[in-house]
Write a protein that holds these residues in place. Structure first.
Motif, PDB file in Angstrom:
ATOM      1  N   CYS A  94       0.792  -1.145  -0.011  1.00  0.00           N
ATOM      2  CA  CYS A  94      -0.106  -0.050  -0.126  1.00  0.00           C
ATOM      3  C   CYS A  94       0.845   1.274   0.182  1.00  0.00           C
ATOM      4  CB  CYS A  94      -0.927   0.012   1.303  1.00  0.00           C
ATOM      5  SG  CYS A  94      -2.184  -1.471   1.104  1.00  0.00           S
ATOM      6  N   TYR A  95       2.026   1.002   0.617  1.00  0.00           N
ATOM      7  CA  TYR A  95       2.963   2.177   0.651  1.00  0.00           C
ATOM      8  C   TYR A  95       4.321   1.714   0.665  1.00  0.00           C
ATOM      9  CZ  TYR A  95       3.601   7.026   1.996  1.00  0.00           C
ATOM     10  OH  TYR A  95       3.776   8.433   2.032  1.00  0.00           O
ATOM     11  N   PRO A  96       5.453   2.411   0.055  1.00  0.00           N
ATOM     12  CA  PRO A  96       6.774   1.795  -0.016  1.00  0.00           C
ATOM     13  C   PRO A  96       7.301   0.923   1.356  1.00  0.00           C
ATOM     14  CG  PRO A  96       6.856   3.859  -0.739  1.00  0.00           C
ATOM     15  CD  PRO A  96       5.262   3.877  -0.171  1.00  0.00           C
ATOM     16  N   TYR A  97       6.731   1.031   2.333  1.00  0.00           N
ATOM     17  CA  TYR A  97       7.064   0.476   3.924  1.00  0.00           C
ATOM     18  C   TYR A  97       5.930  -0.118   4.445  1.00  0.00           C
ATOM     19  CZ  TYR A  97       6.088   4.963   5.599  1.00  0.00           C
ATOM     20  OH  TYR A  97       5.548   6.349   6.074  1.00  0.00           O
ATOM     21  N   ILE A  98       4.694  -0.215   3.820  1.00  0.00           N
ATOM     22  CA  ILE A  98       3.683  -0.801   4.488  1.00  0.00           C
ATOM     23  C   ILE A  98       3.113  -1.768   3.636  1.00  0.00           C
ATOM     24  CG2 ILE A  98       1.368  -0.508   5.286  1.00  0.00           C
ATOM     25  CD1 ILE A  98       2.191   2.503   6.097  1.00  0.00           C
ATOM     26  N   GLY A  99       3.188  -3.119   3.905  1.00  0.00           N
ATOM     27  CA  GLY A  99       2.416  -4.221   3.078  1.00  0.00           C
ATOM     28  C   GLY A  99       0.913  -4.161   3.181  1.00  0.00           C
ATOM     29  N   ALA A 100       0.355  -5.063   2.164  1.00  0.00           N
ATOM     30  CA  ALA A 100      -0.943  -5.064   2.054  1.00  0.00           C
ATOM     31  C   ALA A 100      -1.916  -6.219   2.968  1.00  0.00           C
ATOM     32  CB  ALA A 100      -1.125  -5.417   0.566  1.00  0.00           C
ATOM     33  N   ILE A 101      -1.102  -6.761   3.985  1.00  0.00           N
ATOM     34  CA  ILE A 101      -1.809  -7.762   4.917  1.00  0.00           C
ATOM     35  C   ILE A 101      -3.164  -7.097   5.336  1.00  0.00           C
ATOM     36  CG2 ILE A 101      -1.736  -8.633   7.152  1.00  0.00           C
ATOM     37  CD1 ILE A 101       1.139  -9.066   6.792  1.00  0.00           C
ATOM     38  N   LYS A 102      -3.248  -6.063   5.876  1.00  0.00           N
ATOM     39  CA  LYS A 102      -4.677  -5.396   6.255  1.00  0.00           C
ATOM     40  C   LYS A 102      -5.563  -5.318   5.019  1.00  0.00           C
ATOM     41  CE  LYS A 102      -6.518  -2.002   9.094  1.00  0.00           C
ATOM     42  NZ  LYS A 102      -6.402  -0.520   9.746  1.00  0.00           N
ATOM     43  N   SER A 103      -5.005  -5.097   3.990  1.00  0.00           N
ATOM     44  CA  SER A 103      -5.859  -4.870   2.790  1.00  0.00           C
ATOM     45  C   SER A 103      -6.740  -6.397   2.647  1.00  0.00           C
ATOM     46  CB  SER A 103      -5.175  -4.394   1.650  1.00  0.00           C
ATOM     47  OG  SER A 103      -4.965  -2.963   1.643  1.00  0.00           O
ATOM     48  N   TRP A 104      -5.956  -7.304   2.520  1.00  0.00           N
ATOM     49  CA  TRP A 104      -6.158  -8.861   2.361  1.00  0.00           C
ATOM     50  C   TRP A 104      -7.191  -9.226   3.210  1.00  0.00           C
ATOM     51  CZ3 TRP A 104      -0.508 -10.902   1.657  1.00  0.00           C
ATOM     52  CH2 TRP A 104       0.059 -10.456   0.546  1.00  0.00           C
ATOM     53  N   ILE A 105      -7.058  -8.784   4.708  1.00  0.00           N
ATOM     54  CA  ILE A 105      -7.662  -9.099   5.611  1.00  0.00           C
ATOM     55  C   ILE A 105      -9.205  -8.562   5.387  1.00  0.00           C
ATOM     56  CG2 ILE A 105      -8.348  -8.988   8.278  1.00  0.00           C
ATOM     57  CD1 ILE A 105      -5.226  -9.060   8.780  1.00  0.00           C
ATOM     58  N   TYR A 106      -9.377  -7.386   5.002  1.00  0.00           N
ATOM     59  CA  TYR A 106     -10.550  -6.555   4.993  1.00  0.00           C
ATOM     60  C   TYR A 106     -11.218  -7.043   3.548  1.00  0.00           C
ATOM     61  CZ  TYR A 106     -10.383  -3.800   9.177  1.00  0.00           C
ATOM     62  OH  TYR A 106     -10.246  -3.396  10.248  1.00  0.00           O
ATOM     63  N   MET A 107     -10.714  -7.673   2.545  1.00  0.00           N
ATOM     64  CA  MET A 107     -11.428  -7.954   1.228  1.00  0.00           C
ATOM     65  C   MET A 107     -12.788  -8.701   1.589  1.00  0.00           C
ATOM     66  SD  MET A 107      -8.541  -8.994  -1.327  1.00  0.00           S
ATOM     67  CE  MET A 107      -7.285  -7.672  -1.893  1.00  0.00           C
ATOM     68  N   PRO A 108     -12.602  -9.685   2.311  1.00  0.00           N
ATOM     69  CA  PRO A 108     -14.028 -10.319   2.807  1.00  0.00           C
ATOM     70  C   PRO A 108     -14.956  -9.488   3.614  1.00  0.00           C
ATOM     71  CG  PRO A 108     -12.241 -11.416   3.802  1.00  0.00           C
ATOM     72  CD  PRO A 108     -11.369 -10.609   2.845  1.00  0.00           C
ATOM     73  N   ILE A 109     -14.328  -8.792   4.575  1.00  0.00           N
ATOM     74  CA  ILE A 109     -15.101  -7.899   5.334  1.00  0.00           C
ATOM     75  C   ILE A 109     -15.792  -7.165   4.748  1.00  0.00           C
ATOM     76  CG2 ILE A 109     -14.952  -6.191   7.527  1.00  0.00           C
ATOM     77  CD1 ILE A 109     -12.594  -7.925   8.369  1.00  0.00           C
ATOM     78  N   PHE A 110     -15.128  -6.243   3.756  1.00  0.00           N
ATOM     79  CA  PHE A 110     -15.992  -5.319   2.964  1.00  0.00           C
ATOM     80  C   PHE A 110     -16.793  -5.850   1.934  1.00  0.00           C
ATOM     81  CE2 PHE A 110     -11.992  -1.934   3.560  1.00  0.00           C
ATOM     82  CZ  PHE A 110     -12.759  -1.763   4.707  1.00  0.00           C
ATOM     83  N   LYS A 111     -16.624  -7.184   1.339  1.00  0.00           N
ATOM     84  CA  LYS A 111     -17.456  -7.873   0.636  1.00  0.00           C
ATOM     85  C   LYS A 111     -18.873  -8.166   1.097  1.00  0.00           C
ATOM     86  CE  LYS A 111     -17.610 -11.231  -2.952  1.00  0.00           C
ATOM     87  NZ  LYS A 111     -16.797 -12.280  -3.629  1.00  0.00           N
ATOM     88  N   ALA A 112     -18.775  -8.434   2.519  1.00  0.00           N
ATOM     89  CA  ALA A 112     -19.724  -8.858   3.126  1.00  0.00           C
ATOM     90  C   ALA A 112     -20.558  -7.915   3.908  1.00  0.00           C
ATOM     91  CB  ALA A 112     -19.465 -10.048   4.255  1.00  0.00           C
ATOM     92  N   PHE A 113     -19.956  -6.656   4.532  1.00  0.00           N
ATOM     93  CA  PHE A 113     -20.536  -5.755   5.285  1.00  0.00           C
ATOM     94  C   PHE A 113     -20.367  -4.237   4.581  1.00  0.00           C
ATOM     95  CE2 PHE A 113     -19.191  -9.093   7.988  1.00  0.00           C
ATOM     96  CZ  PHE A 113     -20.355  -9.460   8.615  1.00  0.00           C
ATOM     97  N   GLY A 114     -19.742  -4.172   3.546  1.00  0.00           N
ATOM     98  CA  GLY A 114     -19.414  -2.717   2.956  1.00  0.00           C
ATOM     99  C   GLY A 114     -18.493  -2.139   3.672  1.00  0.00           C
TER     100      GLY A 114
END
Length: 542
Positions: free
Chosen positions: A65-85
């Motif tokens: 997401c940023y040069p020194y921040i990985g996308a782990i949180k983005s991956w975790i939230y993919m199903p959460i946002f899909k289910a709850f917006g």
């Protein structure tokens, strides 16, 4: 008696976890989403705008997401946002729940390395610790997942009699995941290995002095050294591949003196809970409280010197391990010039709390009493309860001096949500990810102000979005105006330069024949300007 103690500890764990969740849920929606806690949203939604906080991706999968921040949180939230917006609740509630897990893991770490009494005191204090709560439910930093990996490693790290390879690989994987989540996790991994290496020196030194390399290769120390060298190599390779400046600085005496004073002050603010108040532009660190905290920190240092001088604490003891871990993290904090925020000093949690409690427990054991342990627990617990109540009852009511976590951002979101199929432009990088909290299938978002210095890229942007300016629905332009507040709260803030960015962009659009008019000015209750909303369209006669 043993059964009663087990019931007491289980009840305390349940009560503390419930308290943590209830306090965390209070005003959860009141505070507006802040850009640091929303930087992962675009990645979680699959990079819907092609611009915001996507540093590197493979096809549709966001990697950084940023040069020194990985996308782990983005991956975790993919199903959460899909289910709850996407909403304030769906963004914050998962981190609050993970924070309650971190509270339990902190208890387990204290219990595993120290004892149940220290663990119970840690649990009670952290359950109402404003810093521990706020940096996880707001996840500014981000800090919550970072703390989770740190506590997992601490609960897993044991002296393995068997299965050393399984333990070593597990720790290596957790270290890589923690560092991938955010690169300053390297402070913790360096400190952890440093503690292990220092405590192994008495055993390894005779082998090294005899040049007995055959025996050295057979030691767990040698295996862990190889493992950490592999970890360091992978980390440095990624760092080089991403072309990231390590933000190092020349370690001159003036630099070290300045940083040491700053980091000691921030550590004091961390313990006072003042760091969170500072995030909101408010301070509770007056002369009395600061003086008392200075005396308390000096007292803890003197207690440790006394106990080590009397031989009450062994070099291989859990207390020494915790103290060394805290000290090595602090050293890296000092020599990193970019580490200037509370989420950087938060890397010392929960060890800073545990070590303070352990110090008073140890001095009590020396004199054969639990009074020091009970006293420090009562004082820290009482102060944390006081600051938590003070924060929740007064913040954003007593003084409107913050331009972040503001409820007024919801007025911007409501304004944009009135219509769909429009282009929404933000003129500041901070507010853009906040706007993505909306149902992004309805509108198109962009933040082109960054392209003003790159005429070729700006021309490409205009070619891509020009049609939006010719539709019946005007383009929305959101200008965050933090200058009224920032001029009072930020040292050396250049308000003219900040406002000029918007003026230059609007002038560029006007040169393209776009008519722009203001539609809504949003202020806080103190009258400070926060957001100016414009609408824009190319007149039909052009």
């Amino acid at each position: 008696m043993l059964t009663n103690l087990k019931i007491l500890h289980k009840s305390a764990l349940a009560f503390s976890s419930l308290t943590f969740l209830l306090v965390g849920l209070y005003k959860l929606k009141y505070f507006g989403l802040e850009y640091d806690e929303t930087l992962f949203i675009n990645g979680a939604l699959g990079d819907i705008d092609g611009e915001t906080f996507i540093s590197f991706k493979i096809k549709n999968l966001v990697i950084f997401c940023y040069p020194y921040i990985g996308a782990i949180k983005s991956w975790i939230y993919m199903p959460i946002f899909k289910a709850f917006g996407v909403s304030i609740i769906s963004v914050r509630l998962p981190m609050l729940l993970l924070g309650s897990v971190n509270l339990w893991l902190s208890y387990r770490v204290a219990e595993k390395y120290f004892n149940k009494k220290i663990a119970l005191a840690t649990l009670l204090i952290l359950s109402v610790d404003l810093t521990f709560l706020s940096l996880q439910r707001f996840d500014k930093g981000p800090s919550c997942i970072e703390l989770f990996f740190k506590l997992l490693i601490l609960t897993w790290v044991v002296k393995p009699q068997k299965h050393w390879l399984r333990h070593g690989l597990t720790i290596l994987i957790l270290m890589l995941l923690g560092t991938y989540n955010k690169f300053n996790f390297i402070w913790f991994t360096n400190a952890l290995f440093g503690v292990y290496a220092l405590q192994q020196l008495p055993r390894i030194t005779p082998i090294l002095l005899k040049f007995d390399f055959k025996k050295l290769v057979q030691t767990t120390f040698f295996r862990y050294c190889l493992g950490y060298l592999l970890f360091a190599f992978l980390f440095l390779s990624v760092l080089k591949g991403l072309i990231i400046d390590g933000q190092a600085s020349t370690l001159t005496l003036p630099f070290l003196e300045e940083r040491l004073i700053f980091c000691l002050k921030e550590t004091k603010y961390l313990l006072l809970q003042n760091s969170i108040f500072k995030v909101f532009g408010w301070s509770i660190a007056g002369v009395p409280s600061s003086t008392i905290m200075n005396i308390a920190i000096l007292g803890v240092i003197m207690i440790n010197f006394y106990l080590y001088a009397k031989g009450c604490i062994r070099f291989t003891s859990p207390h020494t391990k915790g103290l060394l871990l805290l000290f090595l993290i602090f050293i890296q904090y000092v020599i990193t010039p970019a580490a200037t925020h509370v989420w950087h000093s938060f890397m010392m949690y929960p060890m800073v709390t545990i070590i303070i409690i352990s110090s008073f427990y140890q001095i009590g054991q020396y004199f054969g009493t639990y009074i020091p342990l009970i006293t420090i627990t009562a004082i820290m617990l009482g102060w944390n309860i006081y600051t938590t109540i003070l924060f929740n009852n007064n913040i954003n009511n007593k003084e409107c001096v913050s331009e972040i976590f503001i409820p007024e951002i919801n007025q911007v979101l409501d304004y944009i949500a009135k219509d769909n199929n429009r282009l929404v432009i933000s003129t500041d990088w901070g507010v853009h990810p906040q706007l993505l909290v909306l149902d992004n299938k309805r509108n198109k978002f962009s933040e082109p102000y960054r392209l003003m210095m790159f005429p070729t890229e700006l021309k490409k942007w205009w070619t891509k979005y020009e049609l939006f300016f010719h539709t019946n629905k005007p383009v929305v332009i959101v200008q965050p105006i933090s200058t009224d507040i920032a001029k009072r709260t930020r040292f050396g803030y250049n308000s003219t330069m900040e406002e000029k960015k918007t003026e230059d962009f609007i002038h560029y659009l006007e040169q393209k024949g776009v008519k722009i008019w203001p539609t809504k000015l949003i202020k806080n209750p103190c009258g400070d300007r926060l957001f100016q909303i414009y609408e824009a369209r190319v007149p039909k006669d052009k």
